[in-house]
Design an enzyme around this catalytic site. Structure first.
Site, PDB file in Angstrom:
ATOM      1  CG  HIS A 265      -2.917  -1.661   6.715  1.00 35.64           C
ATOM      2  ND1 HIS A 265      -2.954  -2.724   5.854  1.00 35.64           N
ATOM      3  CD2 HIS A 265      -3.553  -2.072   7.838  1.00 35.64           C
ATOM      4  CE1 HIS A 265      -3.574  -3.736   6.435  1.00 35.64           C
ATOM      5  NE2 HIS A 265      -3.951  -3.374   7.638  1.00 35.64           N
TER       6      HIS A 265
ATOM      7  CE  LYS B 252      -0.285   2.512   1.571  1.00 32.08           C
ATOM      8  NZ  LYS B 252      -1.084   2.041   2.715  1.00 32.08           N
TER       9      LYS B 252
ATOM     10  CE1 TYR C 138      -2.203  -2.960  -2.551  1.00 32.81           C
ATOM     11  CE2 TYR C 138      -0.753  -1.379  -1.499  1.00 32.81           C
ATOM     12  CZ  TYR C 138      -1.415  -2.584  -1.489  1.00 32.81           C
ATOM     13  OH  TYR C 138      -1.282  -3.438  -0.409  1.00 32.81           O
TER      14      TYR C 138
ATOM     15  CG  ASP D  36      -6.099  -5.274   9.042  1.00 32.87           C
ATOM     16  OD1 ASP D  36      -6.229  -5.501   7.814  1.00 32.87           O
ATOM     17  OD2 ASP D  36      -5.125  -4.665   9.522  1.00 32.87           O
TER      18      ASP D  36
HETATM   19  C1  LIG Z   1       2.243  -4.446   2.690  1.00 35.57           C
HETATM   20  C2  LIG Z   1       3.302  -5.492   2.523  1.00 35.57           C
HETATM   21  C3  LIG Z   1       3.180  -6.730   3.128  1.00 35.57           C
HETATM   22  N1  LIG Z   1       4.166  -7.669   2.960  1.00 35.57           N
HETATM   23  C4  LIG Z   1       3.976  -8.969   3.599  1.00 35.57           C
HETATM   24  C5  LIG Z   1       3.762  -8.914   5.110  1.00 35.57           C
HETATM   25  C6  LIG Z   1       2.812 -10.055   5.382  1.00 35.57           C
HETATM   26  O1  LIG Z   1       3.562 -11.243   5.634  1.00 35.57           O
HETATM   27  C7  LIG Z   1       2.032 -10.229   4.101  1.00 35.57           C
HETATM   28  C8  LIG Z   1       0.622  -9.659   4.181  1.00 35.57           C
HETATM   29  O2  LIG Z   1       0.720  -8.331   4.652  1.00 35.57           O
HETATM   30  P1  LIG Z   1      -0.575  -7.584   5.134  1.00 35.57           P
HETATM   31  O3  LIG Z   1      -1.441  -8.532   5.916  1.00 35.57           O
HETATM   32  O4  LIG Z   1      -0.140  -6.293   5.812  1.00 35.57           O
HETATM   33  O5  LIG Z   1      -1.284  -7.273   3.762  1.00 35.57           O
HETATM   34  P2  LIG Z   1      -2.570  -6.322   3.585  1.00 35.57           P
HETATM   35  O6  LIG Z   1      -3.516  -6.487   4.733  1.00 35.57           O
HETATM   36  O7  LIG Z   1      -3.054  -6.528   2.213  1.00 35.57           O
HETATM   37  O8  LIG Z   1      -1.932  -4.876   3.716  1.00 35.57           O
HETATM   38  C9  LIG Z   1      -2.048  -3.916   2.696  1.00 35.57           C
HETATM   39  O9  LIG Z   1      -3.362  -3.509   2.675  1.00 35.57           O
HETATM   40  C10 LIG Z   1      -3.706  -2.153   2.722  1.00 35.57           C
HETATM   41  C11 LIG Z   1      -4.897  -1.961   1.844  1.00 35.57           C
HETATM   42  C12 LIG Z   1      -2.664  -1.180   2.418  1.00 35.57           C
HETATM   43  O10 LIG Z   1      -2.932  -0.035   2.040  1.00 35.57           O
HETATM   44  C13 LIG Z   1      -1.265  -1.524   2.636  1.00 35.57           C
HETATM   45  O11 LIG Z   1      -0.489  -1.134   1.518  1.00 35.57           O
HETATM   46  C14 LIG Z   1      -0.965  -2.902   2.991  1.00 35.57           C
HETATM   47  O12 LIG Z   1      -0.697  -2.853   4.359  1.00 35.57           O
HETATM   48  O13 LIG Z   1       2.776  -9.531   3.082  1.00 35.57           O
HETATM   49  C15 LIG Z   1       5.309  -7.423   2.212  1.00 35.57           C
HETATM   50  O14 LIG Z   1       6.196  -8.280   2.077  1.00 35.57           O
HETATM   51  N2  LIG Z   1       5.447  -6.196   1.629  1.00 35.57           N
HETATM   52  C16 LIG Z   1       4.487  -5.220   1.746  1.00 35.57           C
HETATM   53  O15 LIG Z   1       4.652  -4.121   1.159  1.00 35.57           O
END
Ligand SMILES: Cc1cn([C@H]2C[C@H](O)[C@@H](COP(=O)(O)OP(=O)(O)O[C@H]3O[C@H](C)C(=O)[C@H](O)[C@H]3O)O2)c(=O)[nH]c1=O
Length: 176
Positions: free
Chosen positions: A55, A65, A125, A163
């Site tokens: 991401h 980050k 992070y 993803d």
């Molecule tokens: C990133 C983020 C997400 N969210 C909410 C949006 C979704 O409803 C839920 C899960 O989000 P997501 O599936 O994108 O989470 P990850 O797959 O862990 O994403 C992260 O994982 C990789 C390793 C990264 O480097 C990024 O910082 C980040 O995108 O949290 C928020 O409310 N705020 C935020 O800053």
């Protein structure tokens, strides 16, 4: 590769366990790391082989980050998306663990992701830009043009729906 920085901080061990300063604006600046962080993130992943990424956020809210592992071990990966960079499309991968207490600094211009190497991994992070869903972009974890050598379970990674269908590098606009 110019950009990502592996951060090692001092750990003070004693009979109770250990203490570390995991972030210090003053000490990081003294090492040239002057990024101002505005948000802390936390994720916990139960299954080993959970892969979150890759991401990044595009303009106007890009994110640098600073990634560390609170429990468990992950393979942390950053892919250079800077078109003018001599390492465009190349990646760095490093094992981050609670035990090692190491961290990876991922600058703006890189896609970031990790794959957990054991169950129940907690990752915290800092990010330098606020979450901006409209700017939230991704790169395919298994893009053959990047060729990341993940350590994966036999059944493959555990992925979010998002993803499982991220674009390949060759299909990404010039974000950086
Ligand atoms: C990133 C983020 C997400 N969210 C909410 C949006 C979704 O409803 C839920 C899960 O989000 P997501 O599936 O994108 O989470 P990850 O797959 O862990 O994403 C992260 O994982 C990789 C390793 C990264 O480097 C990024 O910082 C980040 O995108 O949290 C928020 O409310 N705020 C935020 O800053």
């Amino acid at each position: 590769m110019d950009g990502p920085i592996l951060v090692e901080t001092r750990r003070f061990g004693d009979a109770r366990g250990a203490f570390s300063e995991t972030y210090s604006a003053r000490d990081f600046a003294a090492c040239g790391l002057t990024t101002e962080f505005v948000q802390d993130n936390f994720s916990i992943s139960q299954p080993a082989g959970t892969l979150r990424g890759l991401h990044f956020q595009s303009q106007p809210e890009p994110q640098a980050k600073l990634v560390r592992v609170l429990s468990g071990r992950v393979l942390d990966v950053a892919v250079d998306l800077r078109r003018a960079s001599p390492t465009y499309g190349q990646y760095v991968a490093v094992e981050l663990s609670a035990e090692a207490g190491n961290q990876l600094y991922v600058p703006v211009g890189f896609a970031h992701g990790f794959c957990t190497l054991e169950p129940d991994c907690a990752v915290a992070y800092k990010v330098s830009g606020y979450y901006a869903p409209a700017s939230d972009k991704g790169l395919a974890w298994d893009d053959p043009d990047v060729g990341i050598r993940w350590t994966l379970p036999a059944g493959g990674p555990v992925l979010s729906d998002k993803d499982s269908r991220q674009p390949r590098l060759r299909d990404l606009p010039d974000y950086f």
